[in-house]
Motif scaffolding. Structure first.
Motif, PDB file in Angstrom:
ATOM      1  N   ASP A 136      -0.481 -17.406 -25.269  1.00 37.77           N
ATOM      2  CA  ASP A 136       0.051 -17.264 -26.488  1.00 37.77           C
ATOM      3  C   ASP A 136       0.118 -15.684 -26.883  1.00 37.77           C
ATOM      4  OD1 ASP A 136      -0.717 -18.518 -29.783  1.00 37.77           O
ATOM      5  OD2 ASP A 136       0.876 -17.428 -29.242  1.00 37.77           O
ATOM      6  N   GLY A 137       1.422 -15.131 -26.418  1.00 39.62           N
ATOM      7  CA  GLY A 137       1.550 -13.780 -26.826  1.00 39.62           C
ATOM      8  C   GLY A 137       0.627 -12.776 -25.821  1.00 39.62           C
ATOM      9  N   ARG A 138      -0.151 -12.203 -26.641  1.00 46.37           N
ATOM     10  CA  ARG A 138      -0.842 -11.015 -25.794  1.00 46.37           C
ATOM     11  C   ARG A 138      -2.132 -11.878 -25.126  1.00 46.37           C
ATOM     12  NH1 ARG A 138      -3.110  -7.354 -28.114  1.00 46.37           N
ATOM     13  NH2 ARG A 138      -3.054  -8.004 -30.151  1.00 46.37           N
ATOM     14  N   PHE A 139      -2.515 -13.168 -25.629  1.00 44.75           N
ATOM     15  CA  PHE A 139      -3.687 -13.779 -25.252  1.00 44.75           C
ATOM     16  C   PHE A 139      -3.466 -14.929 -24.428  1.00 44.75           C
ATOM     17  CE2 PHE A 139      -6.094 -11.778 -28.632  1.00 44.75           C
ATOM     18  CZ  PHE A 139      -5.093 -11.699 -29.813  1.00 44.75           C
ATOM     19  N   THR A 140      -4.447 -14.825 -23.263  1.00 46.10           N
ATOM     20  CA  THR A 140      -4.571 -16.058 -22.194  1.00 46.10           C
ATOM     21  C   THR A 140      -5.866 -16.696 -22.293  1.00 46.10           C
ATOM     22  OG1 THR A 140      -2.745 -14.946 -21.207  1.00 46.10           O
ATOM     23  CG2 THR A 140      -3.967 -16.486 -20.022  1.00 46.10           C
ATOM     24  N   ALA A 141      -5.976 -17.978 -22.433  1.00 48.19           N
ATOM     25  CA  ALA A 141      -7.217 -18.575 -22.344  1.00 48.19           C
ATOM     26  C   ALA A 141      -7.130 -19.185 -21.073  1.00 48.19           C
ATOM     27  CB  ALA A 141      -7.291 -19.598 -23.557  1.00 48.19           C
ATOM     28  N   GLN A 142      -8.342 -19.133 -20.396  1.00 45.44           N
ATOM     29  CA  GLN A 142      -8.591 -19.641 -18.984  1.00 45.44           C
ATOM     30  C   GLN A 142      -9.909 -20.605 -18.951  1.00 45.44           C
ATOM     31  OE1 GLN A 142      -9.511 -17.030 -15.550  1.00 45.44           O
ATOM     32  NE2 GLN A 142      -7.408 -17.508 -15.101  1.00 45.44           N
ATOM     33  N   VAL A 143      -9.913 -21.509 -18.173  1.00 44.13           N
ATOM     34  CA  VAL A 143     -10.870 -22.737 -18.174  1.00 44.13           C
ATOM     35  C   VAL A 143     -11.138 -22.915 -16.795  1.00 44.13           C
ATOM     36  CG1 VAL A 143     -11.873 -24.989 -18.788  1.00 44.13           C
ATOM     37  CG2 VAL A 143     -10.385 -23.599 -20.660  1.00 44.13           C
ATOM     38  N   ASP A 144     -12.219 -22.795 -16.494  1.00 45.81           N
ATOM     39  CA  ASP A 144     -12.474 -23.356 -15.099  1.00 45.81           C
ATOM     40  C   ASP A 144     -13.771 -24.235 -14.946  1.00 45.81           C
ATOM     41  OD1 ASP A 144     -13.296 -21.701 -11.855  1.00 45.81           O
ATOM     42  OD2 ASP A 144     -13.490 -23.937 -12.440  1.00 45.81           O
ATOM     43  N   LYS A 145     -13.511 -25.553 -15.185  1.00 42.86           N
ATOM     44  CA  LYS A 145     -14.452 -26.619 -15.386  1.00 42.86           C
ATOM     45  C   LYS A 145     -15.452 -26.884 -14.217  1.00 42.86           C
ATOM     46  CE  LYS A 145     -12.200 -29.627 -18.646  1.00 42.86           C
ATOM     47  NZ  LYS A 145     -11.884 -30.993 -19.206  1.00 42.86           N
ATOM     48  N   SER A 146     -14.898 -26.407 -13.242  1.00 40.51           N
ATOM     49  CA  SER A 146     -15.912 -26.637 -11.974  1.00 40.51           C
ATOM     50  C   SER A 146     -16.956 -25.369 -12.040  1.00 40.51           C
ATOM     51  CB  SER A 146     -15.063 -26.462 -10.569  1.00 40.51           C
ATOM     52  OG  SER A 146     -14.375 -25.274 -10.349  1.00 40.51           O
ATOM     53  N   SER A 147     -16.684 -24.170 -12.389  1.00 44.18           N
ATOM     54  CA  SER A 147     -17.826 -23.353 -12.421  1.00 44.18           C
ATOM     55  C   SER A 147     -18.377 -23.118 -13.798  1.00 44.18           C
ATOM     56  CB  SER A 147     -17.045 -21.994 -12.354  1.00 44.18           C
ATOM     57  OG  SER A 147     -16.351 -22.023 -10.920  1.00 44.18           O
ATOM     58  N   LYS A 148     -17.755 -24.152 -14.863  1.00 39.31           N
ATOM     59  CA  LYS A 148     -18.240 -24.113 -16.309  1.00 39.31           C
ATOM     60  C   LYS A 148     -18.143 -22.485 -16.989  1.00 39.31           C
ATOM     61  CE  LYS A 148     -21.373 -28.074 -15.899  1.00 39.31           C
ATOM     62  NZ  LYS A 148     -21.466 -28.187 -14.411  1.00 39.31           N
ATOM     63  N   TYR A 149     -16.903 -22.194 -16.891  1.00 33.04           N
ATOM     64  CA  TYR A 149     -16.360 -20.686 -17.343  1.00 33.04           C
ATOM     65  C   TYR A 149     -15.338 -20.653 -17.993  1.00 33.04           C
ATOM     66  CZ  TYR A 149     -16.588 -15.701 -16.227  1.00 33.04           C
ATOM     67  OH  TYR A 149     -16.498 -14.313 -16.397  1.00 33.04           O
ATOM     68  N   ILE A 150     -15.387 -20.258 -18.989  1.00 27.50           N
ATOM     69  CA  ILE A 150     -14.094 -19.921 -19.764  1.00 27.50           C
ATOM     70  C   ILE A 150     -13.731 -18.440 -20.165  1.00 27.50           C
ATOM     71  CG2 ILE A 150     -14.267 -22.128 -20.803  1.00 27.50           C
ATOM     72  CD1 ILE A 150     -14.815 -21.011 -23.455  1.00 27.50           C
ATOM     73  N   SER A 151     -12.519 -17.938 -20.150  1.00 32.03           N
ATOM     74  CA  SER A 151     -12.244 -16.769 -20.468  1.00 32.03           C
ATOM     75  C   SER A 151     -11.223 -16.519 -21.334  1.00 32.03           C
ATOM     76  CB  SER A 151     -11.871 -15.984 -19.152  1.00 32.03           C
ATOM     77  OG  SER A 151     -12.773 -15.989 -18.219  1.00 32.03           O
ATOM     78  N   LEU A 152     -11.248 -15.568 -22.215  1.00 33.28           N
ATOM     79  CA  LEU A 152     -10.239 -14.948 -22.895  1.00 33.28           C
ATOM     80  C   LEU A 152      -9.723 -13.442 -22.741  1.00 33.28           C
ATOM     81  CD1 LEU A 152      -8.222 -15.557 -25.551  1.00 33.28           C
ATOM     82  CD2 LEU A 152      -9.806 -14.335 -26.685  1.00 33.28           C
ATOM     83  N   PHE A 153      -8.256 -13.733 -22.236  1.00 28.61           N
ATOM     84  CA  PHE A 153      -7.728 -12.109 -21.687  1.00 28.61           C
ATOM     85  C   PHE A 153      -6.958 -11.862 -22.667  1.00 28.61           C
ATOM     86  CE2 PHE A 153      -9.379 -12.253 -17.450  1.00 28.61           C
ATOM     87  CZ  PHE A 153      -9.341 -13.576 -17.108  1.00 28.61           C
ATOM     88  N   ILE A 154      -6.917 -10.500 -23.167  1.00 29.62           N
ATOM     89  CA  ILE A 154      -6.247  -9.782 -24.169  1.00 29.62           C
ATOM     90  C   ILE A 154      -5.490  -8.631 -23.561  1.00 29.62           C
ATOM     91  CG2 ILE A 154      -5.915  -8.509 -26.332  1.00 29.62           C
ATOM     92  CD1 ILE A 154      -8.733  -9.770 -26.832  1.00 29.62           C
ATOM     93  N   ARG A 155      -4.094  -8.730 -23.446  1.00 34.48           N
ATOM     94  CA  ARG A 155      -3.200  -7.745 -22.714  1.00 34.48           C
ATOM     95  C   ARG A 155      -2.678  -6.713 -23.876  1.00 34.48           C
ATOM     96  NH1 ARG A 155      -1.399 -12.315 -20.866  1.00 34.48           N
ATOM     97  NH2 ARG A 155       0.348 -12.413 -22.380  1.00 34.48           N
ATOM     98  N   ASP A 156      -2.358  -5.564 -23.320  1.00 36.05           N
ATOM     99  CA  ASP A 156      -2.015  -4.446 -24.396  1.00 36.05           C
ATOM    100  C   ASP A 156      -2.961  -4.302 -25.499  1.00 36.05           C
ATOM    101  OD1 ASP A 156       0.893  -3.514 -26.011  1.00 36.05           O
ATOM    102  OD2 ASP A 156      -0.614  -2.303 -25.254  1.00 36.05           O
ATOM    103  N   SER A 157      -4.326  -4.397 -25.525  1.00 35.90           N
ATOM    104  CA  SER A 157      -5.412  -4.158 -26.362  1.00 35.90           C
ATOM    105  C   SER A 157      -5.002  -3.204 -27.479  1.00 35.90           C
ATOM    106  CB  SER A 157      -6.569  -4.148 -25.951  1.00 35.90           C
ATOM    107  OG  SER A 157      -6.978  -3.096 -25.380  1.00 35.90           O
ATOM    108  N   GLN A 158      -4.921  -3.525 -28.828  1.00 35.82           N
ATOM    109  CA  GLN A 158      -4.671  -2.669 -30.020  1.00 35.82           C
ATOM    110  C   GLN A 158      -5.958  -2.714 -30.653  1.00 35.82           C
ATOM    111  OE1 GLN A 158      -1.681  -1.456 -30.521  1.00 35.82           O
ATOM    112  NE2 GLN A 158      -1.241  -2.394 -28.480  1.00 35.82           N
ATOM    113  N   PRO A 159      -6.098  -1.299 -31.327  1.00 34.76           N
ATOM    114  CA  PRO A 159      -7.454  -1.060 -32.467  1.00 34.76           C
ATOM    115  C   PRO A 159      -7.616  -2.177 -33.384  1.00 34.76           C
ATOM    116  CG  PRO A 159      -6.051   0.825 -31.998  1.00 34.76           C
ATOM    117  CD  PRO A 159      -5.295  -0.279 -31.482  1.00 34.76           C
ATOM    118  N   SER A 160      -6.332  -2.906 -33.807  1.00 29.42           N
ATOM    119  CA  SER A 160      -6.509  -3.977 -34.513  1.00 29.42           C
ATOM    120  C   SER A 160      -7.195  -5.391 -34.116  1.00 29.42           C
ATOM    121  CB  SER A 160      -5.186  -4.385 -35.255  1.00 29.42           C
ATOM    122  OG  SER A 160      -4.278  -4.790 -34.247  1.00 29.42           O
ATOM    123  N   ASP A 161      -7.217  -5.201 -32.493  1.00 33.83           N
ATOM    124  CA  ASP A 161      -8.123  -6.387 -31.913  1.00 33.83           C
ATOM    125  C   ASP A 161      -9.420  -6.101 -31.889  1.00 33.83           C
ATOM    126  OD1 ASP A 161      -5.753  -6.310 -29.345  1.00 33.83           O
ATOM    127  OD2 ASP A 161      -5.590  -7.408 -31.168  1.00 33.83           O
TER     128      ASP A 161
END
Lengths: 109, 112
Positions: A58-83
């Motif tokens: 969703d825009g600059r944000f990507t959510a990733q889920v790996d149920k087999s590893s029980k691991y979730i991530s949120l990636f933010i591209r082109d991070s801004q001070p407002s983040d």
């Protein structure tokens, strides 16, 4: 052992960097995975939620889920001070909702 | 302008006193929730209500009480039985389910 583990940070990055925020969990019953952003002294704001393993963008944000590893991530591209905020993961399964403690992110100009 | 409002922003409680935190939403959501947030801990669920005139205890309901007489309102009372009330209290609402909750701005409760 906590049901959801999240590194409290702070995580400091320069503007424009790619940010990776993560949570690990122990209960395989969790089926929905959410990410919230919380600015200081404010209520959390829902950023994204996913149901299945894989990626959701969703825009600059990507959510990733790996149920087999029980691991979730949120990636933010082109991070801004407002983040700069605290990012909370939240996991839901069988009417049980558990929040992570949050990771504080600092993006410097 | 739809949203969730909480009042007051700051609240001070004296020993032995009951205090009530207000939460109002105009999103026409059926479900409403109360959470407590402490430093270094995740949000913990106090009470929730999925329909008017019905509510359920969450993980840390002791020392708290709620009512749900109207769809748009879900006040939380922190009673004198709650011995450690200092925290940031957050109200949330959702329409579809617990996975899509929208939060209010919060009330910070402090003990004098």
């Amino acid at each position: 052992q906590k049901e959801v583990e999240q590194d409290p940070g702070p995580l400091s990055v320069p503007e424009g960097a790619i940010v990776s925020l993560n949570c690990t969990y122990s209960n395989s019953a969790f089926q929905y995975f959410m990410w919230y952003r919380q600015y200081s002294r404010k209520g959390p704001e829902l950023l994204m939620y996913t149901y299945s393993s894989g990626n959701k963008e969703d825009g600059r944000f990507t959510a990733q889920v790996d149920k087999s590893s029980k691991y979730i991530s949120l990636f933010i591209r082109d991070s801004q001070p407002s983040d700069s905020a605290t990012y909370l993961c939240a996991l839901l399964g069988f009417q049980k909702l558990v929040f992570g403690t949050g990771t504080r992110l600092l993006v410097s100009p | 302008d739809g949203g969730i409002t909480q009042s007051p922003k700051y609240l001070f409680r004296k020993e032995g006193q009951n205090v009530t935190l207000s939460c109002e939403q105009n999103l026409n959501h059926d479900a409403m929730y109360w959470y407590r947030q402490d430093p270094g801990q995740g949000l913990r669920l106090i009470y929730y209500s999925q329909i008017v005139n019905d509510f359920q205890k969450g993980d840390i309901a002791e020392g708290y009480s709620v009512s749900r007489e109207k769809k748009e309102s879900f006040p939380l009372t922190v009673t004198s039985a709650q011995k450690n009330p200092t925290a940031f209290y957050l109200c949330a609402s959702s329409q579809q389910g617990m996975e899509t909750q929208y939060f209010g701005p919060g009330t910070r409760l402090l003990v004098l």
